[in-house]
Design a protein around this motif. Sequence first.
Motif, PDB file in Angstrom:
ATOM      1  N   CYS A 164     -34.252  29.628 -57.087  1.00 55.84           N
ATOM      2  CA  CYS A 164     -33.665  29.934 -55.793  1.00 55.84           C
ATOM      3  C   CYS A 164     -34.383  31.139 -55.218  1.00 55.84           C
ATOM      4  CB  CYS A 164     -32.188  30.234 -55.981  1.00 55.84           C
ATOM      5  SG  CYS A 164     -31.421  30.532 -54.444  1.00 55.84           S
ATOM      6  N   ALA A 165     -35.024  30.964 -54.084  1.00 61.82           N
ATOM      7  CA  ALA A 165     -35.812  32.026 -53.448  1.00 61.82           C
ATOM      8  C   ALA A 165     -36.750  32.679 -54.449  1.00 61.82           C
ATOM      9  CB  ALA A 165     -34.901  33.070 -52.811  1.00 61.82           C
ATOM     10  N   GLY A 166     -37.333  31.882 -55.323  1.00 61.62           N
ATOM     11  CA  GLY A 166     -38.329  32.397 -56.238  1.00 61.62           C
ATOM     12  C   GLY A 166     -37.788  32.857 -57.572  1.00 61.62           C
ATOM     13  N   ALA A 167     -36.501  33.129 -57.645  1.00 58.84           N
ATOM     14  CA  ALA A 167     -35.937  33.605 -58.899  1.00 58.84           C
ATOM     15  C   ALA A 167     -35.540  32.428 -59.773  1.00 58.84           C
ATOM     16  CB  ALA A 167     -34.735  34.489 -58.623  1.00 58.84           C
ATOM     17  N   LEU A 168     -35.779  32.566 -61.068  1.00 56.41           N
ATOM     18  CA  LEU A 168     -35.373  31.519 -62.005  1.00 56.41           C
ATOM     19  C   LEU A 168     -34.029  31.928 -62.586  1.00 56.41           C
ATOM     20  CD1 LEU A 168     -38.744  31.022 -63.874  1.00 56.41           C
ATOM     21  CD2 LEU A 168     -37.675  29.449 -62.293  1.00 56.41           C
ATOM     22  N   LEU A 169     -32.997  31.167 -62.255  1.00 56.72           N
ATOM     23  CA  LEU A 169     -31.675  31.559 -62.684  1.00 56.72           C
ATOM     24  C   LEU A 169     -31.171  30.605 -63.764  1.00 56.72           C
ATOM     25  CD1 LEU A 169     -30.257  32.159 -59.122  1.00 56.72           C
ATOM     26  CD2 LEU A 169     -31.393  33.778 -60.606  1.00 56.72           C
ATOM     27  N   PRO A 170     -31.088  31.067 -64.997  1.00 58.10           N
ATOM     28  CA  PRO A 170     -30.596  30.196 -66.058  1.00 58.10           C
ATOM     29  C   PRO A 170     -29.073  30.175 -66.107  1.00 58.10           C
ATOM     30  CG  PRO A 170     -31.338  32.269 -66.968  1.00 58.10           C
ATOM     31  CD  PRO A 170     -31.481  32.378 -65.489  1.00 58.10           C
ATOM     32  N   VAL A 171     -28.527  29.004 -66.337  1.00 55.05           N
ATOM     33  CA  VAL A 171     -27.077  28.860 -66.428  1.00 55.05           C
ATOM     34  C   VAL A 171     -26.774  27.965 -67.616  1.00 55.05           C
ATOM     35  CG1 VAL A 171     -25.048  27.911 -65.291  1.00 55.05           C
ATOM     36  CG2 VAL A 171     -26.722  29.139 -63.952  1.00 55.05           C
TER      37      VAL A 171
ATOM     38  N   ASN B 235     -31.998  39.518 -60.408  1.00 53.38           N
ATOM     39  CA  ASN B 235     -31.135  38.347 -60.407  1.00 53.38           C
ATOM     40  C   ASN B 235     -31.292  37.561 -61.705  1.00 53.38           C
ATOM     41  OD1 ASN B 235     -29.237  37.425 -58.701  1.00 53.38           O
ATOM     42  ND2 ASN B 235     -30.673  36.811 -57.085  1.00 53.38           N
ATOM     43  N   GLU B 236     -32.566  37.344 -62.067  1.00 49.58           N
ATOM     44  CA  GLU B 236     -32.846  36.589 -63.283  1.00 49.58           C
ATOM     45  C   GLU B 236     -32.229  37.282 -64.486  1.00 49.58           C
ATOM     46  OE1 GLU B 236     -37.243  35.037 -61.929  1.00 49.58           O
ATOM     47  OE2 GLU B 236     -36.860  35.354 -64.051  1.00 49.58           O
TER      48      GLU B 236
ATOM     49  N   SER C 220     -41.816  33.330 -50.413  1.00 47.46           N
ATOM     50  CA  SER C 220     -43.247  33.511 -50.649  1.00 47.46           C
ATOM     51  C   SER C 220     -43.532  33.884 -52.093  1.00 47.46           C
ATOM     52  CB  SER C 220     -43.794  34.578 -49.716  1.00 47.46           C
ATOM     53  OG  SER C 220     -43.535  35.845 -50.254  1.00 47.46           O
TER      54      SER C 220
ATOM     55  N   TYR D  74     -28.539  36.819 -64.719  1.00 46.00           N
ATOM     56  CA  TYR D  74     -28.132  35.502 -65.197  1.00 46.00           C
ATOM     57  C   TYR D  74     -28.444  35.323 -66.672  1.00 46.00           C
ATOM     58  CZ  TYR D  74     -26.534  33.787 -60.790  1.00 46.00           C
ATOM     59  OH  TYR D  74     -25.794  33.600 -59.659  1.00 46.00           O
TER      60      TYR D  74
ATOM     61  N   ARG E 237     -35.520  39.452 -57.243  1.00 41.31           N
ATOM     62  CA  ARG E 237     -35.604  38.207 -58.001  1.00 41.31           C
ATOM     63  C   ARG E 237     -35.415  38.465 -59.484  1.00 41.31           C
ATOM     64  NH1 ARG E 237     -41.111  35.726 -55.560  1.00 41.31           N
ATOM     65  NH2 ARG E 237     -40.274  35.253 -53.516  1.00 41.31           N
TER      66      ARG E 237
ATOM     67  N   GLU F 176     -42.371  43.178 -50.202  1.00 40.13           N
ATOM     68  CA  GLU F 176     -42.633  42.086 -51.138  1.00 40.13           C
ATOM     69  C   GLU F 176     -42.192  42.443 -52.549  1.00 40.13           C
ATOM     70  OE1 GLU F 176     -46.759  40.861 -50.860  1.00 40.13           O
ATOM     71  OE2 GLU F 176     -46.368  40.372 -48.759  1.00 40.13           O
TER      72      GLU F 176
END
Lengths: 807, 131
Positions: free
Chosen positions: A635-642, B108-109, A292, B112, B105, B98
């Motif tokens: 992924c699940a809303g998170a922006l994961l840079p690689v 996590n970001e 969401s 990374y 999130r 929420e």
Amino acid sequence: MRLKTHICKRTSVNNNIDYRLQSSASQRSASGNKEKANKEKANITPLSCVDWSSNEEIYFVSDDHQIYKWSANTRDSVEVAKLPDDFIPTDLHWLLLGGRSSGGGKGSDTLLICSNDGRFIILNKSARVERNISAHSAAISTGRWSPDGAGLLTAGEDGVIKIWSRSGMLRSTVLQSDEPISCARWAPNSTSIVFSQGCYMSIKPLAANSKLTRWRAHDGLVLSLSWSTHSNIIASGGEDFRFKIWDTQGANLFTSSTEEYAITSVCFNSEKDVLVVGSFNMLKLCSSAGWSYSSCRFSEPTVGSFYTMSWSTDGTQVACGTSTGNLVVGYIVERQLISRNLKATTTGRKTINLQDITNGSSDVLDFPERVINFGLGYGHLIVATSNQLHIYNEKYINTPIIIDGRTDVRVIEVGKKFFMVLDATSIWVYTYSGRLHLNPRYPGLQAQVPLLTARAVTLGLDVLAIRDNSDNTVIHIFDLVPGASRQYEPHSLRAKTQIAEISACRAGTLDDQYVVLIDNNRELYITESRNLNGAGGGGAAAGGAGNAERGLNGRNSNCGEIYKIGTQLTTVMWASETNILVGVHDTCYSIWYCPGEGAADPTLIALTTLTIDATEFGKNITLESFEDAIVTFRCAGALLPVNVNIYCEILHRTLMEGQWQQALRICRLAQNGNLWATLAAIATRKNQLQISEEAYSAALQIDKVSYLQYIKELSSASAEQMAENSLMLGRLIEAETILLHNKKFPEAVALCLRMHNWRRALEVAQKHEPELLDKVLEKRRRYLKALQRDEWDSVFLPLLDKESDDN
Amino acid sequence: MTEELQKAGLYIDDIYRLRVQDPAIANETNELRDECLEYANKLQDFKKYAEDFHKLISDFAKDVEKEKLRAIGTQNLLKTIAKERQAEQQVYQSKIHEKNIELERLRNEYQYLQRVESEQQEIINNYLLNQ
């Protein structure tokens, strides 16, 4: 992303009642108050029929039999028509044939309203009842026009689903069962129907003799369904407080955690990757993958459960009807796009905030009309409002270029040199100076425009590729190089299987332009997208084979070859500045460091492809962006840079500029197998024998090295060498043509024999040099002996007889 | 003579006026009349007081009734407030949930991004070493 909502006052409704009450109140003041209270209570009838008739107008009708029209411009509702008193509406749906125009639908638009006594009526634009048909023996729960506009379906609580023609003639009864049907929806391609009965969901394809897929979806009643046109998945909401997402086979893709109340409605946005979920006093904005973005609560005043929801055709606004009879209109704000140093966020219906982190500036851009869509990339922001396009350059934010007349833009794709917009009428390619560069056309495009999606259209550096919608195996490729002679005549490419998604490379040089295709089996193919127009090029080029440049053109003989380079791909994306490709599989992702040049050679593809496990990201990974050497996954809303291998990115850049020595130095510095293989692939293709030899030896491809050494032994720029070179690149026919055109018949025959192309060898020998015939037959005999078989080829059989006669 | 007169029903009072009624009785009658009048007045007053009192009481009853209703209302409100709080708590709980997801999130970001940064640093170091 957030949903900004307001509760629309049904002002005229209340006013009317108040007025009437006041007149009566003056007579009987004592009982007046009581009556007023009663009337107001009676006015709270659930609103279960809401739909957009255009991007600005909502039609709704509740149990008071009155059809109202709410307009976004006046923010007020007016009465349109009155239904008969015994007609209690249960569902309402607009068929918008006039397309997606903002200025209100055309005269051919028709409105379908179903009732709880099994009737449905069809109204025209002026709200006159054209048909009144008794369809079911119980209440109709759903009545929907098919997405292609050819007909409509009605599903009733008598367990029957019927399909009707547009004029209301019964076409077929799709289903007859005992259980009541609570909800039914069309597939986006109008070839199947999903419906729910109790806790079960079913998909019924309309083709004859097709099997029904039925599965248990929820622990409680399934209350609502939605089938996404954008990503072809199905959402369901049930009384078990959960919403779930399914694929078209009925496999579960996502299950939400339990919400506070039952999920009364779900609705996919047809344009964007968004799902809206309605519950008691709450609206939730989710991505199609299920996670969401945000939720929106209505604690004061309360609005009750959301019974029905409908997105406007441009996908920016959602209209909801609630159990207390309120009409709630919401629109998406805080949509965000990030590209390098730029970040664009919508802050309101008509404003965008553009931030630049390199100089810390933040600009608020105001627009005269509603922002429908925007695209960001390559230093430019393209904003589409209801009727205009605004082009902003990051350096000159204050002076946008404005293009008029592009209404309701659905897709914006930015490229290095051009950007593409897909609007209500056609596809348009513009330069950043605002000049129309190309308005591509191919037979049947006009009819397909409403059905085109971002997956089927792709803009590369110098090409525009469109997948044909009537024949999913065909791609039309338009050349965008200025002055290209055949700009308006697309090259059409036919794949073997149905194509689901296409993507053109966004960088590279003119000679190295590729398009990747993902077919319906999720397999990945690649093909060249330029140099395709010379169909006869192979023959012409080989004629002057001594000429190096002609040799380059000689590739055309293999044009349109489609190579498979991967399997089980969900989505792919090209890098913004180099021809590196990244693709997402189920639980891992792959990086193709050299998908184009290496495509012909499976070993090269294997050497230059890196597959990395992605279970740490979680499930349902999608690609967000691929800028320079950084891939961003969502992924699940998170922006994961690689990071991808940055050396490889630099290598590509140096090679684009033709700096071979520099490239070698990079490879030596990094000492990486992928890198060497990439260099080898590109060098071989560009006829850099020395470099490709070194690269291959570093990549430990002994066979290739020795073959290259053999090629180098041949006299340089001779027909033999060129032919061998072509072979190295996997172009058999081209090699043979080169030899034939240079009258090297013995070599040509030898080549055919090497490839075990017996018939061709025989043909060449017979046609050009009969004395080679013996050699061919000799080889064939040895081959048969090795296989321990008798001759079976009809071409060779007569020769065999002749031979035995001679003997 | 007095007796004579008395026989004829006539009396002579103290100041020798001829009377048809015994002066004593007449006096008493007069007194009685006065007392009666006084009594009537008092009764009138009493009635007024009673009326006032009644009005007061009924007003008071109305107030009491009102207060009573209010008290019941408040009582009910109090009862629902617990439920309301519970619902509110649920809302806050889900909001916290929420936000937690959002935090996760972002964390996590961040993780990374840090990884990307360290990789890039490594490459820079590597490059400087090889210079």
